[in-house]
Design a protein around this motif. Structure first.
Motif, short mmCIF file in Angstrom:
data_model
loop_
_atom_site.label_atom_id
_atom_site.label_comp_id
_atom_site.label_asym_id
_atom_site.label_seq_id
_atom_site.Cartn_x
_atom_site.Cartn_y
_atom_site.Cartn_z
N SER A 59 -6.95 50.78 -46.06
CA SER A 59 -5.75 50.72 -45.23
C SER A 59 -5.82 51.74 -44.10
N SER A 60 -6.36 52.91 -44.41
CA SER A 60 -6.47 53.95 -43.38
C SER A 60 -7.43 53.53 -42.28
N ILE A 61 -8.55 52.93 -42.66
CA ILE A 61 -9.53 52.50 -41.66
C ILE A 61 -8.95 51.42 -40.76
N ASP A 65 -7.80 54.22 -37.89
CA ASP A 65 -9.02 54.39 -37.10
C ASP A 65 -9.31 53.17 -36.23
N LEU A 66 -9.26 51.98 -36.83
CA LEU A 66 -9.56 50.77 -36.05
C LEU A 66 -8.49 50.53 -34.99
N LYS A 67 -7.25 50.81 -35.33
CA LYS A 67 -6.17 50.62 -34.37
C LYS A 67 -6.34 51.53 -33.16
N ASP A 68 -6.68 52.79 -33.41
CA ASP A 68 -6.88 53.72 -32.30
C ASP A 68 -8.12 53.37 -31.48
N PHE A 69 -9.10 52.78 -32.14
CA PHE A 69 -10.34 52.43 -31.44
C PHE A 69 -10.14 51.22 -30.53
N LEU A 70 -9.37 50.24 -30.99
CA LEU A 70 -9.21 49.00 -30.23
C LEU A 70 -8.09 49.07 -29.20
N SER A 71 -7.10 49.88 -29.47
CA SER A 71 -5.96 49.93 -28.55
C SER A 71 -5.39 51.34 -28.50
N LYS A 72 -5.24 51.85 -27.30
CA LYS A 72 -4.68 53.19 -27.13
C LYS A 72 -3.16 53.17 -27.06
N ASP A 73 -2.60 52.01 -26.82
CA ASP A 73 -1.14 51.88 -26.71
C ASP A 73 -0.57 51.55 -28.08
N SER A 74 0.13 52.49 -28.67
CA SER A 74 0.67 52.29 -30.02
C SER A 74 1.82 51.29 -30.06
N ASN A 75 2.39 50.95 -28.89
CA ASN A 75 3.52 50.03 -28.85
C ASN A 75 3.14 48.62 -28.40
N SER A 76 1.86 48.38 -28.19
CA SER A 76 1.43 47.06 -27.74
C SER A 76 1.57 46.04 -28.87
N PRO A 77 1.77 44.77 -28.54
CA PRO A 77 1.88 43.73 -29.60
C PRO A 77 0.66 43.68 -30.51
N SER A 83 -1.04 46.76 -37.38
CA SER A 83 -0.39 47.61 -38.38
C SER A 83 0.18 46.77 -39.52
N LYS A 84 0.70 45.59 -39.19
CA LYS A 84 1.21 44.70 -40.24
C LYS A 84 0.06 44.14 -41.08
N ALA A 85 -1.06 43.84 -40.41
CA ALA A 85 -2.21 43.31 -41.15
C ALA A 85 -2.77 44.34 -42.12
N LYS A 87 -1.28 45.98 -44.22
CA LYS A 87 -0.62 45.90 -45.52
C LYS A 87 -1.26 44.85 -46.43
N ILE A 88 -1.86 43.82 -45.85
CA ILE A 88 -2.44 42.76 -46.67
C ILE A 88 -3.96 42.83 -46.75
N THR A 89 -4.58 43.66 -45.91
CA THR A 89 -6.04 43.74 -45.89
C THR A 89 -6.62 44.14 -47.25
N PRO A 90 -6.08 45.15 -47.94
CA PRO A 90 -6.66 45.49 -49.25
C PRO A 90 -6.66 44.33 -50.23
N TYR A 91 -5.62 43.51 -50.18
CA TYR A 91 -5.54 42.39 -51.11
C TYR A 91 -6.54 41.29 -50.74
N LEU A 92 -6.83 41.16 -49.46
CA LEU A 92 -7.86 40.21 -49.05
C LEU A 92 -9.23 40.65 -49.54
N CYS A 93 -9.41 41.95 -49.64
CA CYS A 93 -10.69 42.47 -50.14
C CYS A 93 -10.89 42.16 -51.62
N LEU A 94 -9.80 41.85 -52.31
CA LEU A 94 -9.92 41.50 -53.73
C LEU A 94 -10.63 40.16 -53.93
N ILE A 95 -10.56 39.28 -52.93
CA ILE A 95 -11.16 37.94 -53.08
C ILE A 95 -12.67 38.03 -53.29
N PRO A 96 -13.42 38.69 -52.39
CA PRO A 96 -14.87 38.80 -52.68
C PRO A 96 -15.15 39.64 -53.91
#
Length: 217
Positions: A59-61, A65-77, A83-85, A87-96
């Motif tokens: 979740s931290s990555i 980290d990835l958010k800051d790397f791809l976009s410098k504007d914290s308020n951009s869509p 940021s919403k994604a 929350k579900i990324t760790p659960y997607l990692c459970l599939i593999p």
């Protein structure tokens, strides 16, 4: 205790037995139902403690980290969606993870893979903490080199040589895999460090951490 019982199992049981699960197999056969239930709960708690740390790091990555790397504007869509994604990324990692777990691979073999990975990343990680002339890109290159060398020498799940790597000296030797993954990553780290010194490349200023990182108290 797990390691000692595993060593005993290797010496007593036949070669085709799965020595990595002998303790669990014994408990399932000789213990009453309530002992098995307690043991399962404790085993799940043990795994969950590691899984919680893994989820937090993923979740931290993704979220930081990835958010800051791809976009410098914290308020951009895009940043908000990312940021919403998170929350579900760790659960997607459970599939593999579930797919791999269903294959019934040896737990011991998975731990040996983790040990080889640790050998490959050990020197670059700690060397980068003390050398200002050794940056993150250098560390990644060193780690990948160590992983490639270690993988070429690493044995298959039966702890013998992979068919397509038989022509490589010491292929299938577990100790050689650990040793060479560490040595190769350390050697590449040293060469990159020397290259950076020769080129007079600007190193990391450790004193800047005093400004960028504040104390929690």
């Amino acid at each position: 205790m797990f390691g000692f019982i595993g060593i005993l199992a290797v010496g007593i049981l036949p070669e085709d037995a799965n020595h990595s699960i002998v303790l669990f197999d014994t408990i399932m056969k000789i213990s009453p139902q309530w002992v098995i239930m307690i043991f399962l709960v404790l085993a799940v708690m043990l795994v969950a403690s590691s899984l919680d740390t893994l989820f937090n790091s993923i979740s931290s990555i993704i979220g930081t980290d990835l958010k800051d790397f791809l976009s410098k504007d914290s308020n951009s869509p895009f940043t908000i969606s990312l940021s919403k994604a998170m929350k579900i990324t760790p659960y997607l990692c459970l599939i593999p993870a579930v797919i791999i777990a269903s294959q019934g691979y040896s737990v011991l073999y998975l731990f040996l893979i983790a040990d080889m990975v640790c050998c490959a990343i050990l020197f670059p990680v700690f060397f980068g903490l003390y050398s200002s002339k050794f940056n993150g890109n250098d560390a990644v290159i060193s780690m990948i080199t160590g992983l490639i060398i270690g993988t070429l020498l690493f044995p298959n799940p039966d702890l013998v040589t992979f068919e397509w790597f038989k022509s490589i000296p010491y292929s299938g030797d577990l100790f050689a895999s650990f040793y060479m993954s560490f040595i190769s990553s350390a050697l590449i780290s040293f060469l990159l460090f020397v290259k950076n010194n020769i080129s007079s490349r600007q190193g990391f200023v450790f004193s800047s951490l005093n400004k960028n990182i504040s104390s929690l108290d």
